[in-house]
Design an enzyme around this catalytic site. Structure first.
Site, PDB file in Angstrom:
ATOM      1  N   ASP A  69      -2.633   6.394  -3.341  1.00  0.00           N
ATOM      2  CA  ASP A  69      -1.477   5.747  -2.729  1.00  0.00           C
ATOM      3  C   ASP A  69      -0.988   4.633  -3.644  1.00  0.00           C
ATOM      4  O   ASP A  69      -1.501   4.450  -4.750  1.00  0.00           O
ATOM      5  CB  ASP A  69      -1.802   5.239  -1.320  1.00  0.00           C
ATOM      6  CG  ASP A  69      -2.763   4.060  -1.326  1.00  0.00           C
ATOM      7  OD1 ASP A  69      -3.486   3.892  -2.327  1.00  0.00           O
ATOM      8  OD2 ASP A  69      -2.804   3.311  -0.335  1.00  0.00           O
ATOM      9  N   SER A 112       0.818  -1.214   0.000  1.00  0.00           N
ATOM     10  CA  SER A 112       0.000   0.000   0.000  1.00  0.00           C
ATOM     11  C   SER A 112       0.853   1.267   0.000  1.00  0.00           C
ATOM     12  O   SER A 112       1.595   1.518  -0.931  1.00  0.00           O
ATOM     13  CB  SER A 112      -0.956  -0.039   1.198  1.00  0.00           C
ATOM     14  OG  SER A 112      -1.940   0.945   1.106  1.00  0.00           O
TER      15      SER A 112
END
EC number: 5.4.2.10
Length: 451
Positions: free
Chosen positions: A243, A104
């Site tokens: 992200d 992530s």
């Protein structure tokens, strides 16, 4: 909450080359996932596998394929794909599971694995506990004739692009919008620009040249500073930052101001009310701003707070039969659009609100009075020992005494990184900074003691 040995709030993560993120361990994990699926009646069914742009993704992608095949599962490879795209394909392929190789928003030298259950929902704690039980067993192979085959999904990116575009009404005047995208050199780099361009927007793309090592490097939703400057330089209407794996989004208005997840939730609530789809409940977390809670209450919407982590937001959404929830970090879940947090879908909800309501991003949040939050993190290996130490507990009591009737304090271990996060919220920013800095200093002292 069930205690787990390896799984955090968003799967398993760690530094590449150190357990758990070694190819041997990840292959064992994939075998454990496949074995649990077989135990639950899914033997031989499809499992989707995708990844972000980290260089180590090639290594772990193949380790996962090997482990799943060894357990007898049929593997379908998506390649580089935003995490919510993998959830979407897990659902539309009616797959037994989806496996994501990603860390992530973490640095490129970290990687991780997260798993979606059938339907594209993140695994509940109980399922992760079953998987961990298999990790304590030696890996075994199914009979050669039952080993899983491996396929590559054709036109996966194009199919996900169409899904995103169809999540909002057709024929909106996107040509009026000038956007700046920050793709964090991550999984959205080959998807998000096409979504917004094909809808008709003028799109300026930044940080969309991944080399395997630059994901999240001073860019994306956790580092929006350059995007703020670029929006002002280009005289753009909106900036959008994702992200590394595309499940978070942060936006920037035309004046370069940050629009975080709390503000995005407020805009979506307004948009749904405008369309006659009034929301009675929105799910946030312990970190959700008090100002958002108060503003939603004025709209007749109750805010329910889950534990921090989008998996817990999802659990509360399902429990309450609600549709929209999220975190101020930018995880926004619209369950009537996708089964997990989806940065592109959330951004499209905001843009659709602007175009259908004929307003601006700035005006949509003009009446949202967020209280000041000061959030800082400190790297700590022995997090539980430090938090439970007498010195830190005393410091917490002192901080709460200083904030009495003037704000609130939240101290918690990160579910995705070896860090402790300290947040203070209230109206006196100087007081909030003092309280947080004193706590951080005490934590650092105790970290040395417990090192």
């Amino acid at each position: 909450m069930i205690s787990r040995k390896y799984f955090g709030t968003d799967g398993v993560r760690g530094e590449v080359g150190k357990e758990p993120m070694t190819p041997q361990w990840v292959m064992h994990l994939a075998w454990a996932v496949g074995s649990v699926l077989c135990d639950n009646g899914f033997a031989g069914e499809k499992v989707l596998v995708g990844k972000d742009t980290r260089l180590s993704g090639y290594l772990f992608e193949n380790a996962i394929i090997a482990g799943l095949s060894a357990a007898g599962m049929e593997v379908h490879m998506l390649g580089v794909m935003p995490t919510p795209g993998i959830a979407y394909f897990t659902r539309t392929f009616n797959a037994a599971a989806g496996v994501v190789v990603s860390a992530s928003h973490n640095v490129f030298s970290d990687n991780g694995v997260k798993v979606f259950a059938r339907g594209g929902y993140k695994l509940p704690d109980s399922a992760e506990q079953q998987i961990e039980a298999y990790l304590d067993k030696p890996m075994t192979l199914v009979a050669p004739a039952k080993m899983g085959k491996v396929y590559r999904v054709a036109e996966a990116r194009g199919r996900y692009i169409e899904f995103c575009k169809n999540s909002i009404p057709l024929n909106l005047p996107f040509h009026r919008l000038k956007l700046v995208l920050d793709c964090a050199h991550g999984a959205t780099y080959a998807v998000a620009p096409d979504v917004f361009r094909e809808l008709g927007a003028q799109v300026i793309v930044t940080n969309a040249a991944p080399n395997g090592c630059n994901i999240n490097d001073g860019c994306g939703s956790t580092h929006p500073e350059a995007l703020q400057q670029r929006v002002c330089q280009e005289q753009a209407d909106i900036g959008i930052a994702f992200d590394g794996d595309g499940d978070r989004v942060i936006m920037v208005d035309q004046r370069g101001r940050i629009i975080d997840g709390d503000a995005i939730l407020y805009i979506i609530a307004k948009y749904r009310a405008f369309k006659g789809e009034q929301l009675n409940t929105i799910v946030g977390t312990l970190m959700t701003n008090l100002g958002l809670e108060q503003s939603l209450r004025k709209m007749g919407i109750t805010l329910h707070r889950a534990q921090v982590g989008d998996r817990y937001v999802l659990e509360q959404l399902q429990l309450l039969q609600a549709r929209v929830g999220g975190e101020n970090s930018g995880h926004i879940i619209c369950l009537d659009r996708n089964s997990t947090g989806d940065g592109i879908i959330a951004a499209l909800q905001v843009l659709a609100a602007i175009l259908e309501m004929e307003t601006t991003l700035e005006d949509l949040i003009a009446d949202l009075a967020l209280t000041t939050q000061v959030l800082k993190s400190v790297t700590v290996v022995e997090r539980d020992a430090v938090i439970n130490s007498a010195a830190v507990q005393t410091a917490i009591q002192n901080a709460e005494e200083k904030l009495r009737n003037r704000g609130r304090l939240l101290l918690r271990p990160s579910g995705t990184e070896p860090k402790i996060r300290v947040m203070a919220e209230g109206d006196d920013e100087t007081l909030l900074n003092d309280v947080v800095n004193e706590l951080i200093a005490t934590i650092k002292e105790q970290e040395k003691t417990h090192a």
